[in-house]
Write an enzyme that holds these catalytic residues in place. Structure first.
Site, short mmCIF file in Angstrom:
data_model
loop_
_atom_site.label_atom_id
_atom_site.label_comp_id
_atom_site.label_asym_id
_atom_site.label_seq_id
_atom_site.Cartn_x
_atom_site.Cartn_y
_atom_site.Cartn_z
N GLU A 110 30.40 -18.94 -9.65
CA GLU A 110 30.57 -19.48 -11.00
C GLU A 110 31.83 -18.98 -11.71
O GLU A 110 32.41 -19.70 -12.52
CB GLU A 110 29.34 -19.13 -11.84
CG GLU A 110 28.05 -19.75 -11.36
CD GLU A 110 28.04 -21.26 -11.48
OE1 GLU A 110 28.68 -21.80 -12.40
OE2 GLU A 110 27.41 -21.91 -10.63
N SER A 386 -5.58 -61.49 -18.25
CA SER A 386 -6.71 -61.99 -19.04
C SER A 386 -7.27 -60.96 -20.01
O SER A 386 -8.04 -61.32 -20.90
CB SER A 386 -7.83 -62.46 -18.11
OG SER A 386 -7.48 -63.68 -17.50
#
Length: 843
Positions: A110, A386
């Site tokens: 990093e 339905s």
């Protein structure tokens, strides 16, 4: 003076000007002061950065302290979860607990100049600025570990120049107030490692079932490579991708002198094996419910961020019913409750249970194998089929006060403009209750057309559905919607029917307090609105109870207490795919206490992933869950409103129905017996042999009718129903009778044979053949000749007409197959002329 004014000035000589060259001394001072100004500006700017960072660090000093996980409780006050955030299950690692190689791996990956810079790596910032200019946008993130810590602790993740400047200010302040070891320790305790894991100590346990101090080099390199993209580089999601990323980290460590080549090669070669503890962590209960409760908490407290909620040490008290939730999760984990898929893509499902007496959500199933913060399907819109008929067709019709469960609806196959709804059966009139029970499509569309689309939309809106302008057409009677609806919406809407027409505010949060038990939010139910008449809700409940009774489409949902509900299926809707398979299967129902909605289907529907069954499995899931979840609850009954109108029971059946062909008048004489009342009329229905459906033949005030329109060689079927127009009632249809009309009918004068002399111009009788179908009448005083040798010159009469009685037509459909009668053709195209709910509306 005048002479002086008239004097002219001597002319100036013109020519090219000679530019003066700056001396070296001038150049020196110019450069010197430029450098001085730049240095001063730099010092001032750096000072401002430091001052700004110090100010922000002081103002937000509390954020340096690790938060306390908020706790979620069930309805009984028992803890069910600690929120999955940066602080949930975080175990803080002290500096001396973290292996040196772990720190080296992170620094090498990093921020390789971490121990050299003072929070800002100007070389890295310059590189980022160049990339931003080239890309014409902010694309490069913070380049140092200190800057990443600043962003993680204090800032959002957006990439703007202002945010970068603020990030730099805080990074410098951190460097001035913390040692490198403290900064690196804070960083490793805060970064996200995927799968809901924050902090290196928790990541070691989750991914390797190991203590931090016992990690091996390859494991530390794996963890060091994850913060850049946790979802992509964690070994559980992608072991191969994680291994490649691990190799990059190890190479960086080797290049920077932290490890030897042999150590690098050995660590690169190891294959990751998922430990059993990872699978066990997936068994955390109640994930879908907890996720929904967190969402609701953020809605009711809009000024609070999710991070504040999760790490603020709050106590969140919910409505979760542990019995119901446990049953739901058990049944959703049982593969036999779902249709088997052709591959590893499972048929998915969702379920939500609401106590409609107070709106408290009892249980939620967000899907099979639901993962924390995953796709919660109770909030995913699907086509309701339905199950939407009570909401847009029958409910608003009942609300008008002109229609009742016993009202007779048209059921003949017809088109409304260019919208032609499909139905597996349709011809004879049918009561609204029968149409609901058997989930007939044609009556639902006819009913909506009668009351008007606009009234159907208004009723749906009152139940919480926001239909679009594209939904203003007759297809909504069958649940054909543009956006669809969620299981939670359907359960809330049906709760209104169950709650005598009053709105129900569905919720999961009862109270939120601080860790010191100070209430920050307490649920207060809004005033209930009467969005429909109590009579309407009662009539709907009566009709929906027949759905789960014998012959209904939802018999599989029946349990040992009163149940009302509705099935729903939608066709697959895949263009060019010729199949009766379905896309969505529903059952939405309620007892006197709870309402529940169940949906099943694939997340993505294609030709390989469709439902071969209809709503039977959804109804069965409702039954299995509700029977167990409510086992210890006292049974009660649906409450009938006072003064509700009841159907008149004295319409009477049509009996002694007769149909006789009268050859002399070429007609069929129909007669029957009915109720002795002046209010009763009759409808006679007829179907010729070349027709597929019955149609209304005649209305009659009496009990006899003649059909004068019959034709030779044809067969006709008839039945009769009695109508009480005043009370809007109809009887059951009579038996069906069939009448055959002969091919040839000949009338012969009745003249004695011995009174005619053929030689004197008497009547010449027709010749008969064995194929004529007639039988000669013998001459008086003579023997009857055999049938085989019929003598011409004999008086004959036609054969008696056959009258055949047939059994009544069955209307019912059982479970299995397309129990909803086809439900909603999703890709039906309604008539645009009816889109505003005005054209072709009789009601």
């Amino acid at each position: 003076m005048a002479d002086r004014r008239q004097r002219t000035q001597p002319e100036k000589k013109t020519g090219p000007k000679k530019r003066r060259r700056m001396s070296g001394k001038t150049w020196f001072f110019l450069l010197f002061f430029t450098v001085v100004i730049a240095i001063v500006c730099g010092i001032i700017g750096y000072s401002l950065i430091i001052l700004n960072g110090e100010r922000m660090l002081k103002e937000r000093a509390d954020m340096m302290v690790m938060g306390e996980a908020s706790i979620v409780y069930d309805a009984n006050g028992n803890e069910i979860s600690r929120l999955s955030t940066a602080e949930e299950n975080r175990e803080i690692a002290e500096y001396d607990e973290i292996p040196k190689e772990m720190m080296n791996a992170v620094v090498a990956t990093e921020d390789q100049r971490f121990y050299e810079h003072a929070g800002i790596d100007f070389f890295a910032i310059g590189r980022a600025l160049v990339k931003d200019v080239i890309a014409r946008s902010a694309v490069e993130g913070g380049s140092t570990i200190t800057q990443q810590l600043a962003k993680n602790m204090f800032l959002s993740s957006d990439k703007t120049l202002f945010r970068k400047a603020t990030e730099a200010s805080i990074a410098v302040a951190l460097e001035n107030n913390k040692t490198k070891e403290e900064i690196l320790t804070l960083y490793l305790n805060r970064i996200y490692f995927g799968k809901g894991v924050y902090g290196v100590k928790g990541a070691a346990k989750y991914y390797f079932n190991s203590e931090l101090k016992d990690l091996k080099l390859w494991q530390m390199a794996t963890l060091a490579g994850m913060p850049k993209a946790p979802s992509r580089y964690n070994p559980v999601n992608d072991a191969e991708g994680s291994k490649v990323r691990r190799g990059v980290v190890l190479q960086l460590m080797y290049d920077q002198g932290y490890i030897t080549k042999d150590e690098m090669d050995e660590a690169k070669a190891v294959d990751y094996v998922t430990p059993p503890t990872v699978e066990q962590s997936k068994d955390e209960p109640y994930k879908a419910f907890v996720d929904y409760a967190v969402e609701e908490a953020l809605r009711v407290m809009p000024d609070m961020t999710e991070t504040d909620l999760r790490i603020g040490g709050y106590r969140i008290y919910t409505t979760l019913n542990p019995t119901a939730q446990t049953v739901v999760e058990k049944e959703f984990a049982d593969d036999s409750n779902f249709e088997e898929s052709v591959d590893d893509k499972k048929v998915q499902g969702a379920m939500v249970i609401i106590d409609h007496r107070d709106g408290a959500i009892q249980a939620i199933a967000g899907g099979r194998d639901y993962e924390r913060k995953g796709l919660n399907r109770v909030e995913l819109p699907r086509q309701p089929g339905s199950a939407f008929k009570p909401i847009t067709s029958y409910g608003p019709a009942l609300e008008t006060g002109q229609y009742f469960p016993w009202t007779v609806l048209k059921n003949d196959k017809t088109c409304f403009g260019n919208y032609c709804p499909k139905d597996s059966r349709g011809a004879t009139p049918i009561t609204m209750q029968e149409a609901v029970k058997h989930s007939r499509n044609l009556p639902a569309v006819w009913m909506l057309n009668e009351i008007g689309v606009s009234n159907g939309v208004k009723f749906a809106t009152k139940l919480g559905f926001e239909l679009s302008d594209q939904d203003r057409n007759l297809a909504i009677a069958l649940g054909g919607l543009t956006e669809g609806v969620t299981p939670l919406q359907m359960a809330s809407a049906y709760s209104t029917f169950a709650n005598s027409g009053q709105t129900v505010d569905s919720h999961t949060i009862r109270e939120i307090t601080t860790s010191s038990n100070t209430a920050v939010y307490t649920y207060k139910a809004p005033s209930a609105e009467q969005v429909m008449n109590a009579d309407t809700a009662w009539y709907m409940t009566e009709m929906l109870q027949t759905v789960v009774q014998s012959g209904g489409t939802g018999t599989g949902a029946a349990i040992d207490r009163p149940v009302a509900g509705k099935t729903g299926t939608t066709q697959h809707g895949i263009p060019g795919f010729n199949s009766s398979a379905n896309r969505d299967a529903w059952f939405v129902g309620y007892t006197p206490e709870w309402t529940a909605a169940v949906w099943m289907g694939y997340d993505r529907t294609d030709e390989q992933h469709v439902l071969k069954k209809s709503s039977a499995q959804s109804a069965a899931m409702f039954s299995k869950v509700m029977k167990q979840a409510m086992a210890d609850m006292p049974k009660s009954s649906f409450k009938k409103p006072q003064g509700v109108k009841e159907p008149v029971k004295d319409v009477g059946a049509v009996t002694n129905f007769n149909a006789v062909f009268v050859p002399e008048q070429m007609k069929v004489a129909l007669s029957w017996q009915g109720a002795a009342s002046s209010n009763i009329s009759y409808k006679v229905y007829r179907k010729a042999m070349d027709q597929t459906d019955f149609s209304l033949f005649v209305d009659s005030a009496g009990t006899t009718v003649d059909d004068m329109s019959v034709a030779p060689g044809m067969t006709y079927d008839y039945y009769v129903v009695a109508i009480d127009a005043e009370n809007n009632l109809t009887s059951k249809q009579s038996e069906t009778l069939s009448v055959q009309i002969p091919e040839t009918v000949i009338e012969v004068p009745d003249v004695p044979m011995d009174s005619i002399d053929p030689d004197e111009g008497g009547i010449e009788l027709p010749s008969f053949s064995p194929d004529s179908g007639m039988t000669p009448t013998p001459t008086p005083g003579t023997e009857t000749p055999p049938v085989e040798t019929i003598d011409p010159g004999t008086t004959v009469s036609p054969e008696p007409t056959d009258i055949i009685a047939s059994p009544p037509i069955e209307e019912g459909e059982q479970d299995g197959g397309n129990a909803d009668g086809g439900d909603n053709p999703v890709n039906a195209t309604p008539d645009p002329a009816q889109g505003d709910g005005t054209t072709n509306e009789a009601g």
